[in-house]
Design a protein around this motif. Structure first.
Motif, mmCIF file in Angstrom:
data_model
loop_
_atom_site.group_PDB
_atom_site.id
_atom_site.type_symbol
_atom_site.label_atom_id
_atom_site.label_comp_id
_atom_site.label_asym_id
_atom_site.label_seq_id
_atom_site.Cartn_x
_atom_site.Cartn_y
_atom_site.Cartn_z
ATOM 1 N N ASP A 159 10.118 11.508 -1.376
ATOM 2 C CA ASP A 159 9.052 12.092 -2.195
ATOM 3 C C ASP A 159 9.556 12.710 -3.488
ATOM 4 O OD1 ASP A 159 10.403 14.232 -1.091
ATOM 5 O OD2 ASP A 159 8.612 15.245 -0.337
ATOM 6 N N GLU A 213 6.994 12.217 -6.475
ATOM 7 C CA GLU A 213 5.564 12.213 -6.158
ATOM 8 C C GLU A 213 4.689 12.810 -7.259
ATOM 9 O OE1 GLU A 213 4.978 16.142 -3.314
ATOM 10 O OE2 GLU A 213 4.969 14.166 -2.422
ATOM 11 N N TYR A 214 5.215 13.721 -8.076
ATOM 12 C CA TYR A 214 4.401 14.285 -9.156
ATOM 13 C C TYR A 214 4.195 13.276 -10.291
ATOM 14 C CZ TYR A 214 4.418 18.952 -7.090
ATOM 15 O OH TYR A 214 4.213 20.036 -6.269
ATOM 16 N N GLU A 223 5.015 7.537 -4.627
ATOM 17 C CA GLU A 223 5.084 8.154 -3.304
ATOM 18 C C GLU A 223 5.866 7.292 -2.324
ATOM 19 O OE1 GLU A 223 1.359 9.595 -1.921
ATOM 20 O OE2 GLU A 223 0.776 10.326 -3.883
ATOM 21 N N ASP A 224 6.198 7.897 -1.202
ATOM 22 C CA ASP A 224 6.916 7.228 -0.130
ATOM 23 C C ASP A 224 6.218 5.918 0.228
ATOM 24 O OD1 ASP A 224 9.041 7.426 1.971
ATOM 25 O OD2 ASP A 224 7.287 7.345 3.283
ATOM 26 N N ASP A 234 5.741 3.289 -1.640
ATOM 27 C CA ASP A 234 5.232 2.521 -2.774
ATOM 28 C C ASP A 234 6.240 1.438 -3.147
ATOM 29 O OD1 ASP A 234 2.911 3.971 -2.992
ATOM 30 O OD2 ASP A 234 3.533 5.126 -4.742
ATOM 31 N N ASN A 274 9.560 16.505 -8.584
ATOM 32 C CA ASN A 274 9.084 17.259 -7.431
ATOM 33 C C ASN A 274 9.921 18.540 -7.424
ATOM 34 O OD1 ASN A 274 8.670 18.378 -4.857
ATOM 35 N ND2 ASN A 274 8.333 16.370 -3.942
ATOM 36 N N ARG A 326 -3.694 4.784 1.362
ATOM 37 C CA ARG A 326 -3.079 6.052 1.731
ATOM 38 C C ARG A 326 -3.805 7.222 1.056
ATOM 39 N NH1 ARG A 326 2.256 5.106 0.329
ATOM 40 N NH2 ARG A 326 1.747 5.830 -1.730
ATOM 41 N N GLN A 327 -4.502 6.945 -0.032
ATOM 42 C CA GLN A 327 -5.199 7.984 -0.792
ATOM 43 C C GLN A 327 -6.616 8.240 -0.284
ATOM 44 O OE1 GLN A 327 -3.433 9.574 -3.174
ATOM 45 N NE2 GLN A 327 -1.752 8.249 -2.624
#
Length: 163
Positions: free
Chosen positions: A59, A62-63, A67-68, A70, A112, A141-142
Protein backbone atom coordinates in the motif's frame (compact mmCIF):
# COMPACT_ATOMS: atom_id res chain seq x y z
CA UNK A 1 7.35 -5.23 -2.16
CA UNK A 2 6.85 -8.12 -4.54
CA UNK A 3 6.57 -7.40 -8.26
CA UNK A 4 4.86 -9.89 -10.59
CA UNK A 5 6.09 -9.28 -14.13
CA UNK A 6 4.03 -10.37 -17.15
CA UNK A 7 6.00 -11.19 -20.29
CA UNK A 8 4.84 -10.21 -23.76
CA UNK A 9 2.47 -12.82 -25.09
CA UNK A 10 1.10 -13.78 -21.67
CA UNK A 11 -1.72 -11.33 -22.25
CA UNK A 12 -3.98 -11.76 -25.28
CA UNK A 13 -2.82 -9.76 -28.32
CA UNK A 14 -6.06 -7.90 -28.76
CA UNK A 15 -9.51 -7.46 -27.32
CA UNK A 16 -12.60 -6.11 -29.07
CA UNK A 17 -12.83 -2.33 -29.02
CA UNK A 18 -16.36 -0.98 -28.92
CA UNK A 19 -17.21 1.24 -31.88
CA UNK A 20 -18.84 3.92 -29.74
CA UNK A 21 -17.97 6.34 -26.98
CA UNK A 22 -19.02 5.31 -23.49
CA UNK A 23 -21.12 8.04 -21.91
CA UNK A 24 -20.66 8.54 -18.19
CA UNK A 25 -24.39 8.81 -17.49
CA UNK A 26 -26.62 6.47 -19.51
CA UNK A 27 -26.00 3.61 -21.90
CA UNK A 28 -25.34 4.56 -25.48
CA UNK A 29 -27.75 3.15 -28.09
CA UNK A 30 -24.74 1.85 -30.03
CA UNK A 31 -23.65 -0.74 -27.46
CA UNK A 32 -24.28 -3.63 -29.85
CA UNK A 33 -21.68 -2.45 -32.36
CA UNK A 34 -18.06 -3.46 -32.46
CA UNK A 35 -15.57 -1.68 -34.64
CA UNK A 36 -11.94 -2.67 -34.27
CA UNK A 37 -9.64 -4.59 -31.97
CA UNK A 38 -7.41 -2.94 -29.41
CA UNK A 39 -4.22 -4.12 -27.81
CA UNK A 40 -3.43 -2.79 -24.37
CA UNK A 41 0.22 -2.54 -25.49
CA UNK A 42 -0.73 -0.21 -28.36
CA UNK A 43 -3.00 1.90 -26.17
CA UNK A 44 -0.60 2.54 -23.28
CA UNK A 45 2.61 3.35 -25.10
CA UNK A 46 4.29 4.18 -28.38
CA UNK A 47 7.04 1.57 -27.91
CA UNK A 48 5.23 -1.73 -27.22
CA UNK A 49 8.51 -3.65 -26.90
CA UNK A 50 9.46 -1.40 -23.98
CA UNK A 51 6.22 -2.08 -22.08
CA UNK A 52 5.79 -4.65 -19.34
CA UNK A 53 3.17 -5.20 -16.64
CA UNK A 54 3.61 -5.57 -12.90
CA UNK A 55 1.16 -6.43 -10.12
CA UNK A 56 1.25 -4.26 -6.96
CA UNK A 57 1.72 -5.91 -3.58
CA UNK A 58 1.42 -3.43 -0.73
CA UNK A 59 0.00 0.00 0.00
CA UNK A 60 2.98 2.35 -0.34
CA UNK A 61 1.35 4.33 -3.20
CA UNK A 62 -2.31 4.23 -2.16
CA UNK A 63 -2.61 8.03 -1.89
CA UNK A 64 -1.72 8.16 -5.60
CA UNK A 65 -4.62 5.80 -6.31
CA UNK A 66 -2.37 2.74 -6.74
CA UNK A 67 -3.56 -0.02 -4.45
CA UNK A 68 -2.65 -3.58 -3.56
CA UNK A 69 -3.24 -5.99 -6.50
CA UNK A 70 -3.60 -3.22 -9.12
CA UNK A 71 -1.92 -3.85 -12.46
CA UNK A 72 0.78 -1.39 -13.46
CA UNK A 73 1.88 -0.55 -16.97
CA UNK A 74 5.64 0.03 -16.90
CA UNK A 75 7.40 1.74 -19.81
CA UNK A 76 11.18 1.30 -20.01
CA UNK A 77 11.46 3.81 -22.88
CA UNK A 78 10.39 6.79 -20.76
CA UNK A 79 12.96 8.93 -19.01
CA UNK A 80 11.67 9.68 -15.50
CA UNK A 81 10.78 13.26 -14.67
CA UNK A 82 10.14 14.80 -11.29
CA UNK A 83 6.94 13.33 -9.83
CA UNK A 84 6.80 10.17 -11.95
CA UNK A 85 5.84 6.87 -10.35
CA UNK A 86 8.66 4.45 -11.08
CA UNK A 87 9.70 0.85 -10.63
CA UNK A 88 13.27 0.79 -9.39
CA UNK A 89 15.88 -1.47 -7.88
CA UNK A 90 17.45 -0.15 -4.70
CA UNK A 91 20.25 -2.22 -3.22
CA UNK A 92 18.99 -5.40 -4.95
CA UNK A 93 15.32 -4.90 -3.94
CA UNK A 94 12.53 -3.92 -6.35
CA UNK A 95 10.36 -1.02 -5.27
CA UNK A 96 7.50 1.16 -6.36
CA UNK A 97 7.87 4.84 -5.50
CA UNK A 98 7.45 8.40 -6.67
CA UNK A 99 10.69 9.83 -8.05
CA UNK A 100 11.34 13.32 -6.65
CA UNK A 101 14.21 15.71 -7.32
CA UNK A 102 14.36 18.40 -4.65
CA UNK A 103 17.12 20.91 -3.83
CA UNK A 104 19.64 18.99 -5.95
CA UNK A 105 18.94 15.63 -4.34
CA UNK A 106 16.97 12.59 -5.52
CA UNK A 107 14.34 10.92 -3.35
CA UNK A 108 12.17 7.84 -3.55
CA UNK A 109 8.88 8.87 -2.01
CA UNK A 110 6.09 6.51 -1.01
CA UNK A 111 2.67 8.13 -1.27
CA UNK A 112 1.46 6.90 2.09
CA UNK A 113 2.47 8.56 5.39
CA UNK A 114 3.07 5.12 6.95
CA UNK A 115 6.35 4.92 4.98
CA UNK A 116 9.43 7.13 5.08
CA UNK A 117 11.05 8.70 2.01
CA UNK A 118 14.49 7.50 0.96
CA UNK A 119 17.28 9.91 -0.02
CA UNK A 120 19.31 8.25 -2.75
CA UNK A 121 22.94 8.59 -1.67
CA UNK A 122 26.30 7.71 -3.19
CA UNK A 123 26.37 4.36 -1.35
CA UNK A 124 23.08 3.17 -2.83
CA UNK A 125 22.97 0.88 -5.83
CA UNK A 126 19.96 2.31 -7.62
CA UNK A 127 18.52 1.89 -11.10
CA UNK A 128 15.19 2.85 -12.58
CA UNK A 129 13.56 -0.10 -14.33
CA UNK A 130 10.74 1.93 -15.86
CA UNK A 131 8.15 4.67 -15.47
CA UNK A 132 4.53 3.85 -14.62
CA UNK A 133 2.37 5.94 -16.99
CA UNK A 134 -0.82 3.95 -16.35
CA UNK A 135 -2.38 1.67 -13.79
CA UNK A 136 -5.43 -0.57 -14.00
CA UNK A 137 -7.67 0.01 -11.00
CA UNK A 138 -9.91 -2.80 -9.78
CA UNK A 139 -13.25 -0.95 -9.71
CA UNK A 140 -15.01 -3.84 -7.97
CA UNK A 141 -12.79 -3.35 -4.93
CA UNK A 142 -14.14 0.21 -4.68
CA UNK A 143 -17.81 -0.87 -4.51
CA UNK A 144 -18.39 -0.43 -0.76
CA UNK A 145 -16.86 3.05 -0.67
CA UNK A 146 -18.72 4.09 -3.80
CA UNK A 147 -22.09 2.70 -2.64
CA UNK A 148 -21.82 4.49 0.72
CA UNK A 149 -20.89 7.79 -0.95
CA UNK A 150 -23.66 7.55 -3.55
CA UNK A 151 -26.27 6.56 -0.97
CA UNK A 152 -25.34 9.68 1.02
CA UNK A 153 -25.72 11.75 -2.15
CA UNK A 154 -29.16 10.22 -2.81
CA UNK A 155 -30.24 11.11 0.74
CA UNK A 156 -29.17 14.72 0.19
CA UNK A 157 -30.90 14.95 -3.20
CA UNK A 158 -34.07 13.31 -1.87
CA UNK A 159 -34.14 15.70 1.11
CA UNK A 160 -33.66 18.77 -1.09
CA UNK A 161 -36.38 17.61 -3.53
CA UNK A 162 -38.91 17.00 -0.77
CA UNK A 163 -38.24 20.38 0.87
Amino acid sequence: MVVKVYKRGELHPGRPLAGFWVHAAFESPGTDYEEDRISLDDYVGTHPNAIYYARVVGDCMEYSGIEDSDLLVVDKSLKPVNGDVIIGVLNDSHLLACYIEFEGKRYLMPDNPKYAPHLINEYDRFTIEGVVPHSVLNQRRQNNVRVNRLQQLLRIVRTSLSA
